[in-house]
Design a protein around this motif. Structure first.
Motif, PDB file in Angstrom:
ATOM      1  N   MET A 103       0.845  -1.205   0.000  1.00  0.00           N
ATOM      2  CA  MET A 103       0.000   0.000   0.000  1.00  0.00           C
ATOM      3  C   MET A 103       0.875   1.248   0.000  1.00  0.00           C
ATOM      4  O   MET A 103       1.823   1.317   0.758  1.00  0.00           O
ATOM      5  CB  MET A 103      -0.878   0.009   1.251  1.00  0.00           C
ATOM      6  CG  MET A 103      -2.291  -0.457   0.993  1.00  0.00           C
ATOM      7  SD  MET A 103      -3.395   0.056   2.329  1.00  0.00           S
ATOM      8  CE  MET A 103      -2.780  -0.905   3.700  1.00  0.00           C
ATOM      9  N   SER A 104       0.527   2.222  -0.840  1.00  0.00           N
ATOM     10  CA  SER A 104       1.391   3.394  -0.900  1.00  0.00           C
ATOM     11  C   SER A 104       0.618   4.700  -0.798  1.00  0.00           C
ATOM     12  O   SER A 104       1.096   5.729  -1.237  1.00  0.00           O
ATOM     13  CB  SER A 104       2.191   3.358  -2.207  1.00  0.00           C
ATOM     14  OG  SER A 104       1.277   3.334  -3.273  1.00  0.00           O
ATOM     15  N   ARG A 105      -0.572   4.664  -0.212  1.00  0.00           N
ATOM     16  CA  ARG A 105      -1.404   5.884  -0.205  1.00  0.00           C
ATOM     17  C   ARG A 105      -0.761   7.011   0.591  1.00  0.00           C
ATOM     18  O   ARG A 105      -1.141   8.171   0.423  1.00  0.00           O
ATOM     19  CB  ARG A 105      -2.812   5.582   0.307  1.00  0.00           C
ATOM     20  CG  ARG A 105      -2.873   5.314   1.793  1.00  0.00           C
ATOM     21  CD  ARG A 105      -4.052   4.458   2.207  1.00  0.00           C
ATOM     22  NE  ARG A 105      -5.342   5.057   2.009  1.00  0.00           N
ATOM     23  CZ  ARG A 105      -6.396   4.816   2.799  1.00  0.00           C
ATOM     24  NH1 ARG A 105      -6.275   4.016   3.838  1.00  0.00           N
ATOM     25  NH2 ARG A 105      -7.559   5.364   2.557  1.00  0.00           N
ATOM     26  N   LEU A 106       0.231   6.714   1.469  1.00  0.00           N
ATOM     27  CA  LEU A 106       0.886   7.775   2.245  1.00  0.00           C
ATOM     28  C   LEU A 106       2.361   7.929   1.860  1.00  0.00           C
ATOM     29  O   LEU A 106       3.147   8.520   2.617  1.00  0.00           O
ATOM     30  CB  LEU A 106       0.740   7.498   3.750  1.00  0.00           C
ATOM     31  CG  LEU A 106      -0.699   7.482   4.285  1.00  0.00           C
ATOM     32  CD1 LEU A 106      -0.724   7.193   5.787  1.00  0.00           C
ATOM     33  CD2 LEU A 106      -1.415   8.813   4.001  1.00  0.00           C
ATOM     34  N   GLN A 107       2.717   7.423   0.688  1.00  0.00           N
ATOM     35  CA  GLN A 107       4.100   7.560   0.215  1.00  0.00           C
ATOM     36  C   GLN A 107       4.492   9.046   0.157  1.00  0.00           C
ATOM     37  O   GLN A 107       3.721   9.878  -0.310  1.00  0.00           O
ATOM     38  CB  GLN A 107       4.196   6.971  -1.212  1.00  0.00           C
ATOM     39  CG  GLN A 107       5.592   6.556  -1.624  1.00  0.00           C
ATOM     40  CD  GLN A 107       6.047   5.290  -0.903  1.00  0.00           C
ATOM     41  OE1 GLN A 107       5.283   4.356  -0.784  1.00  0.00           O
ATOM     42  NE2 GLN A 107       7.273   5.284  -0.419  1.00  0.00           N
TER      43      GLN A 107
ATOM     44  N   SER B  79      -4.284  11.194   3.766  1.00  0.00           N
ATOM     45  CA  SER B  79      -3.887  10.940   2.374  1.00  0.00           C
ATOM     46  C   SER B  79      -4.466  11.987   1.421  1.00  0.00           C
ATOM     47  O   SER B  79      -5.403  12.711   1.769  1.00  0.00           O
ATOM     48  CB  SER B  79      -4.375   9.555   1.940  1.00  0.00           C
ATOM     49  OG  SER B  79      -5.771   9.617   1.631  1.00  0.00           O
TER      50      SER B  79
ATOM     51  N   ALA C   9      -5.887   7.444   8.401  1.00  0.00           N
ATOM     52  CA  ALA C   9      -4.991   7.338   7.231  1.00  0.00           C
ATOM     53  C   ALA C   9      -5.646   7.954   5.998  1.00  0.00           C
ATOM     54  O   ALA C   9      -4.989   8.631   5.200  1.00  0.00           O
ATOM     55  CB  ALA C   9      -4.633   5.865   6.975  1.00  0.00           C
TER      56      ALA C   9
ATOM     57  N   GLN D  56      -7.799   3.366   9.985  1.00  0.00           N
ATOM     58  CA  GLN D  56      -8.117   3.414   8.543  1.00  0.00           C
ATOM     59  C   GLN D  56      -8.698   4.773   8.165  1.00  0.00           C
ATOM     60  O   GLN D  56      -8.406   5.309   7.100  1.00  0.00           O
ATOM     61  CB  GLN D  56      -9.156   2.329   8.182  1.00  0.00           C
ATOM     62  CG  GLN D  56      -8.727   0.910   8.476  1.00  0.00           C
ATOM     63  CD  GLN D  56      -7.786   0.320   7.428  1.00  0.00           C
ATOM     64  OE1 GLN D  56      -7.255   1.055   6.577  1.00  0.00           O
ATOM     65  NE2 GLN D  56      -7.554  -0.963   7.507  1.00  0.00           N
TER      66      GLN D  56
ATOM     67  N   GLU E 280       2.835   1.019   7.031  1.00  0.00           N
ATOM     68  CA  GLU E 280       2.409   0.065   5.992  1.00  0.00           C
ATOM     69  C   GLU E 280       2.000   0.802   4.714  1.00  0.00           C
ATOM     70  O   GLU E 280       2.134   0.276   3.614  1.00  0.00           O
ATOM     71  CB  GLU E 280       1.217  -0.769   6.482  1.00  0.00           C
ATOM     72  CG  GLU E 280       1.566  -1.813   7.523  1.00  0.00           C
ATOM     73  CD  GLU E 280       0.309  -2.452   8.134  1.00  0.00           C
ATOM     74  OE1 GLU E 280      -0.770  -2.418   7.512  1.00  0.00           O
ATOM     75  OE2 GLU E 280       0.429  -2.973   9.256  1.00  0.00           O
ATOM     76  N   CYS E 281       1.474   2.032   4.886  1.00  0.00           N
ATOM     77  CA  CYS E 281       1.008   2.820   3.737  1.00  0.00           C
ATOM     78  C   CYS E 281       2.116   3.685   3.128  1.00  0.00           C
ATOM     79  O   CYS E 281       1.851   4.546   2.283  1.00  0.00           O
ATOM     80  CB  CYS E 281      -0.163   3.713   4.142  1.00  0.00           C
ATOM     81  SG  CYS E 281      -1.634   2.809   4.583  1.00  0.00           S
TER      82      CYS E 281
ATOM     83  N   LEU F 253      -0.099   1.454  10.803  1.00  0.00           N
ATOM     84  CA  LEU F 253      -0.773   1.509   9.497  1.00  0.00           C
ATOM     85  C   LEU F 253      -0.112   2.545   8.586  1.00  0.00           C
ATOM     86  O   LEU F 253       0.072   2.300   7.388  1.00  0.00           O
ATOM     87  CB  LEU F 253      -2.264   1.828   9.670  1.00  0.00           C
ATOM     88  CG  LEU F 253      -3.048   1.927   8.350  1.00  0.00           C
ATOM     89  CD1 LEU F 253      -3.030   0.600   7.586  1.00  0.00           C
ATOM     90  CD2 LEU F 253      -4.487   2.367   8.600  1.00  0.00           C
ATOM     91  N   PHE F 254       0.250   3.694   9.135  1.00  0.00           N
ATOM     92  CA  PHE F 254       0.878   4.736   8.316  1.00  0.00           C
ATOM     93  C   PHE F 254       2.154   4.186   7.663  1.00  0.00           C
ATOM     94  O   PHE F 254       2.436   4.463   6.497  1.00  0.00           O
ATOM     95  CB  PHE F 254       1.222   5.963   9.171  1.00  0.00           C
ATOM     96  CG  PHE F 254       0.100   6.971   9.287  1.00  0.00           C
ATOM     97  CD1 PHE F 254      -1.217   6.573   9.501  1.00  0.00           C
ATOM     98  CD2 PHE F 254       0.356   8.344   9.204  1.00  0.00           C
ATOM     99  CE1 PHE F 254      -2.245   7.502   9.612  1.00  0.00           C
ATOM    100  CE2 PHE F 254      -0.671   9.283   9.305  1.00  0.00           C
ATOM    101  CZ  PHE F 254      -1.962   8.864   9.516  1.00  0.00           C
TER     102      PHE F 254
END
Ligand SMILES: NC(=O)c1ccc[n+]([C@@H]2O[C@H](COP(=O)([O-])OP(=O)(O)OC[C@H]3O[C@@H](n4cnc5c(N)ncnc54)[C@H](O)[C@@H]3O)[C@@H](O)[C@H]2O)c1
Length: 249
Positions: free
Chosen positions: A1-5, A229, A225, A222, A28-29, A25-26
């Protein structure tokens, strides 16, 4: 998961409970996360478990100088903070208004309300200078209505203030692309909840909820995050309730 890259997030109260799950979670994102907390031992342990994209900084959210140190340390490690999660909280005892002493009242407000103000005040100049950012203020479902089991008047009042401060700051900084939103958890099974209620009370509360269970902290993470995002790019001054339907009754 890259929604917070590409995001650099500072999460307060991240040594345990929901803050720890937000940090997990952050990462992981794809975010880099500065975890802050009063509890250095737990914070350090979690940051080393989460790996190279996590960094722990000791922090007291009710102290303005501590905010300056945390933001400076986080910035030196990962670059300017682009996401702030004002999660740290103190519930205090479950008690009537008439039984709450002034010292306890002030301690709860200092963390739950003043801490959120200090955090927003400390990060916003950097966010403005860097083209924007996202602030997520953790309030409570108790900010909207009195819910049985809510600890006390200081907690409810401070969480209601967070809801209002979120909207004020969101309006002020919308032109600078700094988004500010609040999240309102209901019954979330964390050390805070377990400190207030024994096992049988926890089960009793579950049976009063429309969804008939407490939330796992990740069910709040969730939402946090999402607000952090770019998927939430048009959301500011909003409030999201995560309470298993409690306030809808
Ligand atoms: N658990 C729930 O049911 C629930 C419901 C609604 C809102 N909330 C809110 O969600 C947030 C997280 O709650 P939780 O249940 O995970 O709490 P928790 O007690 O399990 O964890 C809170 C963390 O904040 C830290 N903290 C406390 N005071 C601090 C300070 N002055 N400076 C820095 N860190 C400090 C603690 O050390 C701890 O690690 C809080 O703001 C809480 O009020 C919780």
């Amino acid at each position: 998961m890259s929604r917070l890259q590409g995001k650099v997030a500072l999460i307060t109260g991240a040594a345990m409970g929901m803050g720890a799950e937000h940090a997990r979670l952050f990462i992981e994102c794809g975010a880099k996360v500065v975890l802050t907390d009063l509890d250095e031992e737990k914070g350090e342990a979690l940051a080393s478990e989460l790996g190279e994209n996590a960094w722990f900084v000791p922090h007291n959210v009710s102290d303005p100088d501590s905010w300056d140190r945390a933001i400076k340390a986080g910035g030196e490690k990962f670059g300017p903070v682009t996401v702030l999660v004002n999660n740290a909280g103190l519930s205090g005892p479950v008690t009537y208004t008439t039984d709450l002493d002034l010292g306890s009242f002030n301690r709860i407000v200092a963390v739950d309300q003043t801490g959120v103000f200090l955090g927003m005040r400390a990060v916003i100049p950097g966010m403005v200078a860097n083209g924007g950012g996202s602030i997520i203020n953790v309030s409570s479902a108790a900010a909207m209505a009195h819910l049985p089991g809510t600890p006390n008047v200081a907690y409810t009042g401070a969480k209601a203030a967070v809801r209002g401060m979120t909207k004020a700051t969101a309006i002020e900084f919308a032109p600078h692309n700094v988004r500010v939103n609040s999240v309102h958890p209901g019954a979330i099974l964390t050390p805070m909840a377990k400190a207030l209620l024994d096992d049988s009370m926890i089960e009793e509360v579950a049976q009063t909820l429309p969804i008939r269970r407490w939330a796992d902290p990740r069910e709040v993470s969730q939402v946090v995050a999402f607000l952090a995002s770019d998927e939430a790019s048009y959301m500011t001054g909003s409030e999201i309730v995560v309470d298993g339907g409690r306030l809808a009754e």
